[in-house]
Motif scaffolding. Structure first.
Motif, PDB file in Angstrom:
ATOM      1  N   GLU A 138      41.702  38.705  38.781  1.00 60.63           N
ATOM      2  CA  GLU A 138      41.244  38.703  37.534  1.00 60.63           C
ATOM      3  C   GLU A 138      39.833  40.642  37.844  1.00 60.63           C
ATOM      4  O   GLU A 138      40.266  41.384  37.406  1.00 60.63           O
ATOM      5  CB  GLU A 138      40.383  37.997  36.514  1.00 60.63           C
ATOM      6  CG  GLU A 138      40.770  36.985  36.034  1.00 60.63           C
ATOM      7  CD  GLU A 138      40.151  35.973  35.477  1.00 60.63           C
ATOM      8  OE1 GLU A 138      39.287  36.861  35.346  1.00 60.63           O
ATOM      9  OE2 GLU A 138      40.247  34.646  35.038  1.00 60.63           O
ATOM     10  N   ARG A 139      39.328  40.524  39.128  1.00 56.96           N
ATOM     11  CA  ARG A 139      38.281  41.318  39.336  1.00 56.96           C
ATOM     12  C   ARG A 139      39.532  42.581  39.911  1.00 56.96           C
ATOM     13  O   ARG A 139      39.204  43.589  39.254  1.00 56.96           O
ATOM     14  CB  ARG A 139      38.131  41.288  40.297  1.00 56.96           C
ATOM     15  CG  ARG A 139      36.509  39.898  40.503  1.00 56.96           C
ATOM     16  CD  ARG A 139      35.691  39.591  41.639  1.00 56.96           C
ATOM     17  NE  ARG A 139      34.439  39.678  41.503  1.00 56.96           N
ATOM     18  CZ  ARG A 139      33.440  39.868  41.158  1.00 56.96           C
ATOM     19  NH1 ARG A 139      33.226  41.403  41.351  1.00 56.96           N
ATOM     20  NH2 ARG A 139      32.873  38.541  41.399  1.00 56.96           N
ATOM     21  N   ILE A 140      41.103  42.518  39.897  1.00 51.92           N
ATOM     22  CA  ILE A 140      41.639  43.236  40.559  1.00 51.92           C
ATOM     23  C   ILE A 140      42.213  44.120  39.788  1.00 51.92           C
ATOM     24  O   ILE A 140      42.433  44.971  38.993  1.00 51.92           O
ATOM     25  CB  ILE A 140      42.595  42.859  41.901  1.00 51.92           C
ATOM     26  CG1 ILE A 140      42.248  41.752  43.135  1.00 51.92           C
ATOM     27  CG2 ILE A 140      43.741  44.393  42.175  1.00 51.92           C
ATOM     28  CD1 ILE A 140      43.222  41.643  44.001  1.00 51.92           C
ATOM     29  N   LEU A 141      42.675  42.609  38.273  1.00 50.37           N
ATOM     30  CA  LEU A 141      43.415  43.445  37.581  1.00 50.37           C
ATOM     31  C   LEU A 141      42.366  44.317  36.226  1.00 50.37           C
ATOM     32  O   LEU A 141      42.696  45.310  35.759  1.00 50.37           O
ATOM     33  CB  LEU A 141      43.476  42.582  36.583  1.00 50.37           C
ATOM     34  CG  LEU A 141      44.657  41.199  37.034  1.00 50.37           C
ATOM     35  CD1 LEU A 141      44.884  40.539  36.044  1.00 50.37           C
ATOM     36  CD2 LEU A 141      46.283  42.726  36.427  1.00 50.37           C
ATOM     37  N   LYS A 142      41.037  44.139  36.765  1.00 42.09           N
ATOM     38  CA  LYS A 142      40.194  44.725  35.602  1.00 42.09           C
ATOM     39  C   LYS A 142      40.015  46.175  36.810  1.00 42.09           C
ATOM     40  O   LYS A 142      39.654  47.225  35.968  1.00 42.09           O
ATOM     41  CB  LYS A 142      38.707  43.975  35.784  1.00 42.09           C
ATOM     42  CG  LYS A 142      38.853  43.260  34.938  1.00 42.09           C
ATOM     43  CD  LYS A 142      36.951  42.419  34.982  1.00 42.09           C
ATOM     44  CE  LYS A 142      37.243  40.996  33.716  1.00 42.09           C
ATOM     45  NZ  LYS A 142      36.606  40.267  34.227  1.00 42.09           N
ATOM     46  N   ALA A 143      39.541  46.154  37.715  1.00 40.10           N
ATOM     47  CA  ALA A 143      39.444  47.982  38.749  1.00 40.10           C
ATOM     48  C   ALA A 143      41.374  48.304  38.423  1.00 40.10           C
ATOM     49  O   ALA A 143      41.116  49.647  38.670  1.00 40.10           O
ATOM     50  CB  ALA A 143      39.672  46.758  39.968  1.00 40.10           C
ATOM     51  N   LEU A 144      42.383  47.502  37.886  1.00 40.82           N
ATOM     52  CA  LEU A 144      43.294  48.559  37.866  1.00 40.82           C
ATOM     53  C   LEU A 144      42.910  49.407  36.497  1.00 40.82           C
ATOM     54  O   LEU A 144      43.314  50.139  36.154  1.00 40.82           O
ATOM     55  CB  LEU A 144      44.675  47.572  37.858  1.00 40.82           C
ATOM     56  CG  LEU A 144      44.847  47.753  38.880  1.00 40.82           C
ATOM     57  CD1 LEU A 144      46.184  46.314  38.937  1.00 40.82           C
ATOM     58  CD2 LEU A 144      46.052  48.177  40.296  1.00 40.82           C
ATOM     59  N   ALA A 145      42.387  48.134  36.063  1.00 36.42           N
ATOM     60  CA  ALA A 145      42.575  48.919  34.508  1.00 36.42           C
ATOM     61  C   ALA A 145      40.944  50.562  34.306  1.00 36.42           C
ATOM     62  O   ALA A 145      41.205  50.609  33.326  1.00 36.42           O
ATOM     63  CB  ALA A 145      42.227  47.763  33.323  1.00 36.42           C
ATOM     64  N   GLY A 146      40.439  50.578  35.666  1.00 41.64           N
ATOM     65  CA  GLY A 146      39.807  50.817  34.824  1.00 41.64           C
ATOM     66  C   GLY A 146      38.477  50.906  34.183  1.00 41.64           C
ATOM     67  O   GLY A 146      37.361  51.307  34.408  1.00 41.64           O
ATOM     68  N   ALA A 147      38.441  49.524  34.029  1.00 41.75           N
ATOM     69  CA  ALA A 147      37.309  48.829  32.548  1.00 41.75           C
ATOM     70  C   ALA A 147      36.107  48.240  33.542  1.00 41.75           C
ATOM     71  O   ALA A 147      36.703  47.427  34.637  1.00 41.75           O
ATOM     72  CB  ALA A 147      37.783  47.884  32.020  1.00 41.75           C
ATOM     73  N   PRO A 148      35.488  48.077  33.521  1.00 40.78           N
ATOM     74  CA  PRO A 148      33.999  47.759  33.836  1.00 40.78           C
ATOM     75  C   PRO A 148      34.431  46.107  33.629  1.00 40.78           C
ATOM     76  O   PRO A 148      34.506  45.628  32.270  1.00 40.78           O
ATOM     77  CB  PRO A 148      32.494  48.198  33.340  1.00 40.78           C
ATOM     78  CG  PRO A 148      32.790  48.859  32.487  1.00 40.78           C
ATOM     79  CD  PRO A 148      34.258  48.717  31.957  1.00 40.78           C
ATOM     80  N   SER A 149      34.416  45.150  34.436  1.00 43.52           N
ATOM     81  CA  SER A 149      33.854  44.021  34.287  1.00 43.52           C
ATOM     82  C   SER A 149      32.476  43.351  33.586  1.00 43.52           C
ATOM     83  O   SER A 149      31.475  43.908  34.044  1.00 43.52           O
ATOM     84  CB  SER A 149      34.236  42.785  35.094  1.00 43.52           C
ATOM     85  OG  SER A 149      33.323  43.162  36.365  1.00 43.52           O
ATOM     86  N   ALA A 150      32.302  42.280  33.479  1.00 38.25           N
ATOM     87  CA  ALA A 150      31.454  42.075  33.073  1.00 38.25           C
ATOM     88  C   ALA A 150      29.578  41.947  33.975  1.00 38.25           C
ATOM     89  O   ALA A 150      28.831  42.258  34.091  1.00 38.25           O
ATOM     90  CB  ALA A 150      30.904  40.435  32.921  1.00 38.25           C
ATOM     91  N   ALA A 151      30.388  41.323  35.576  1.00 32.79           N
ATOM     92  CA  ALA A 151      30.097  41.119  36.406  1.00 32.79           C
ATOM     93  C   ALA A 151      29.571  42.548  36.999  1.00 32.79           C
ATOM     94  O   ALA A 151      28.573  42.408  37.551  1.00 32.79           O
ATOM     95  CB  ALA A 151      30.833  39.745  36.995  1.00 32.79           C
ATOM     96  N   ALA A 152      30.699  43.552  36.344  1.00 31.58           N
ATOM     97  CA  ALA A 152      29.887  44.195  37.378  1.00 31.58           C
ATOM     98  C   ALA A 152      28.607  45.422  36.491  1.00 31.58           C
ATOM     99  O   ALA A 152      28.195  46.192  37.597  1.00 31.58           O
ATOM    100  CB  ALA A 152      30.818  46.134  37.307  1.00 31.58           C
ATOM    101  N   LEU A 153      28.896  45.234  35.526  1.00 31.91           N
ATOM    102  CA  LEU A 153      27.849  45.330  34.509  1.00 31.91           C
ATOM    103  C   LEU A 153      26.927  44.557  34.637  1.00 31.91           C
ATOM    104  O   LEU A 153      25.374  45.593  35.559  1.00 31.91           O
ATOM    105  CB  LEU A 153      28.379  45.646  33.071  1.00 31.91           C
ATOM    106  CG  LEU A 153      27.122  45.603  32.145  1.00 31.91           C
ATOM    107  CD1 LEU A 153      27.660  47.727  32.167  1.00 31.91           C
ATOM    108  CD2 LEU A 153      27.946  45.429  30.914  1.00 31.91           C
TER     109      LEU A 153
END
Ligand code: PEP
Ligand code: MG
Length: 583
Positions: A138-153
């Motif tokens: 999931e983390r990799i997919l979010k990085a691919l989408a360039g969107a921040p994750s709740a965790a990153a936030l």
């Protein structure tokens, strides 16, 4: 283009800011074939995303405070190892090369294959690593989408500015809890109901919020200027200048009102006619006690301990860790009473550490093995929590509150286990308050109707209106599809509350309301008129409710409250409520 969206208002006020979209965690990805010349570029995209995730994990690891539980470090290490594992990385690259899948497709395909292997593993520990692999993907997919994750936030990884408004498909109560350490102006979600736990935590942050705003996360784009009207559940996207001006004006008016309320902080809480009322606080974490004291609460009426158990991968907190948390809350309250509720998990508060053989596989989790039902099915876990709470009682006034009781034998089993926990502490020579008071939540209609069962057995009661409404009206409180039917003013709900207050008073058993109704200033007079003298709510609501109390005269409320209770037709209820607001 300006447009507005409508949802459910859950936290009052007006927020104006830039949309900050959080990617949904769901592994719903595009599937397409990559042309042969683009294959190496696609692999490069994958490697770049791996680097982003590695940097995210490194930052998480270096930001860990010295007193963070060791498991957190271990969990970051496991994720780092998975991120480098050939089974994940090399096999995904092979899928891109041989099948020409786009990277997201290759990655989810590989996850699928790995998951099947995991399901066949006998070793429980290894089987549980499946969830870790899924989280890394999931983390990799979010990085691919360039969107921040709740965790990153919440990790501070995201480029968050002061005027951001979080927009998400859904936010789990656990993620929402982590937002407590972040500054943002408001939040909007596609899903959720007025008393879903995500909404409750948002309310505790005291920032404007709307949930159940269908398709918000699909229609709002990153950085769009948006207004959240938390009083009406309206979200205005790209507002016209005149609308923006109007809302800016309303926002400053509201801030002014809030400032004025601060003046009430030090006055005693009593009605015009002199009846003393206790205003207590609902908290989710020990540190919330600071806000409770700051707002002038005379104690904690509800400490929702399950939030301590969230964000704990693979295990529940040990007795020592729990004890420290309870003791911290008690000490922060500086001698004021703290009502600690035993764990209430299940339904919309899942725990990561309880697997599919627990409540998550239940056909209807809200009616399943939730709260005390789960605690009684896990006596060792429950005894651990009871010992930790009892030990905290040596440091101040502690009361134990038990959620979701309905049956006599459940109360009796719970009381037996509390006695057993005391015996174990005696054997270990650990101190506790032997006179600690035990209370029950009245939140299942059966409990309210069969109140004598409780009056005979426990020391105090607390009415959980959120669940009482859910179960009386058969409305899932977290489901926005039925949110319009979630009605605190339904005559059946009001009768159950009035009956509980009256019977408890007659029996000399103290009773409070700790559901969201207690913190709604529009219902303060109604509850006062029904005889309530103990309100427990989020600290952010305390002063506005206090203002209503200071203006109320109990004698004048009697007739209109009797009229509300005598009414069954919605128009009659509304007419009586109007008279009540003017009384
Ligand atoms: C309630 O049900 O009203 C309550 C206070 O408990 P919770 O919201 O945590 O279920
Ligand atoms: Mg409840």
């Amino acid at each position: 283009m300006s447009f507005s969206l409508h949802g459910i208002p859950v936290s009052r006020g007006i927020a104006i800011g830039r949309a900050y979209l959080i990617a949904p965690a769901a592994l719903d990805v595009d599937h397409y074939l990559v042309d042969a010349p683009q294959i190496e570029g696609e692999i490069e995209r994958f490697r770049a995303a791996l680097k982003v995730v590695q940097a995210e994990l490194d930052r998480l690891s270096s930001d860990l405070s010295a007193d963070a539980p060791s498991e957190v470090g271990a969990f970051i290490n496991v994720h780092t190892m998975i991120l480098k594992d050939a089974m994940l990385v090399q096999e995904t690259i092979d899928l891109i090369r041989t099948r020409r899948y786009n990277v997201e497709w290759a990655l989810t395909e590989q996850l699928e294959r790995l998951s099947r292997h995991f399901d066949d593993i006998e070793d429980e520990y290894l089987r549980e690593r499946k969830a870790d692999v899924q989280q890394v993907v999931e983390r990799i997919l979010k990085a691919l989408a360039g969107a921040p994750s709740a965790a990153a936030l919440v990790d501070g990884n995201a480029d968050a500015s002061d005027d951001m408004i979080v927009v998400a498909h859904d936010i789990s109560p656990a993620d929402m809890l982590q937002f407590k350490t972040q500054t943002f102006q408001g939040f909007v979600t596609d899903l959720g109901g007025r008393t879903s736990h995500t909404a409750i935590v948002a309310r505790s942050l005291g920032i404007p919020a709307a949930v159940g705003v269908a398709h918000a996360s699909a229609l709002i784009r990153q950085d769009d200027l948006i207004i959240v009207d938390g009083d009406h559940g309206i979200v205005i996207v790209d507002p016209a200048p005149i609308v923006l001006e109007e809302y800016s004006y309303r926002q400053s008016e509201k801030l002014l009102e809030q400032k004025k309320l601060q003046r009430l902080k030090f006055s005693p809480t009593q009605t015009l006619c002199g009846t003393k009322i206790s205003l207590l606080a609902n908290i989710e974490l020990p540190e919330d006690s600071r806000a409770a004291v700051e707002a002038g609460a005379v104690g904690v009426g509800l400490f929702r301990t399950e939030f301590l158990f969230m964000n704990h991968k693979d295990r529940l907190p040990e007795e020592e860790e729990q004890f420290e948390a309870y003791r911290r809350a008690v000490e922060l309250m500086g001698g004021l009473p703290v009502t600690i509720r035993t764990i209430d998990v299940g339904a919309d508060k899942p725990l990561d550490s309880i697997g599919a053989d627990g409540y998550e596989s239940a056909p209807n989790p809200a009616l399943g093995l939730r709260a005390i039902r789960w605690s009684l099915s896990e006596p060792q876990m429950f005894l651990t929590q009871l010992r930790a709470i009892l030990r905290a009682s040596a440091y101040g006034q502690v009361r134990i509150l038990v959620p979701m009781l309905a049956h006599a034998q459940e109360i009796d089993q719970t009381l037996d286990l509390i006695r057993e926990a005391k015996r174990q502490l005696d054997d270990a020579g650990l101190p506790y308050d032997p006179g600690v008071r035990i209370g029950a939540m009245i939140e299942i209609p059966a409990a309210a109707i069969a109140l004598p069962l409780f009056l005979k057995r426990v020391d105090f009661l607390s009415i959980g209106t959120n669940d009482l409404i859910q179960y009386t009206l058969a409305i899932d409180r977290a489901d926005n599809a039925v949110a319009h039917l979630y009605d605190p003013l339904h005559p059946a709900v009001l009768h159950l509350i009035a009956f509980t207050l009256r019977e408890a008073k007659r029996a000399g058993v103290s009773v409070s309301v700790c559901g969201e109704m207690a913190g709604d200033p529009q219902l303060t007079r109604l509850l006062l008129g029904m005889g309530l003298t103990e309100f427990s709510m989020h600290p952010s609501q305390l002063l506005v409710v206090k203002q209503e109390i200071l203006r109320a005269n109990l004698a004048a409320l009697e007739k209109p409250v009797a009229d509300v209770l005598a009414a069954f037709e919605p128009e009659e209820v509304q007419a009586a409520l109007k008279r009540l607001s003017q009384a």
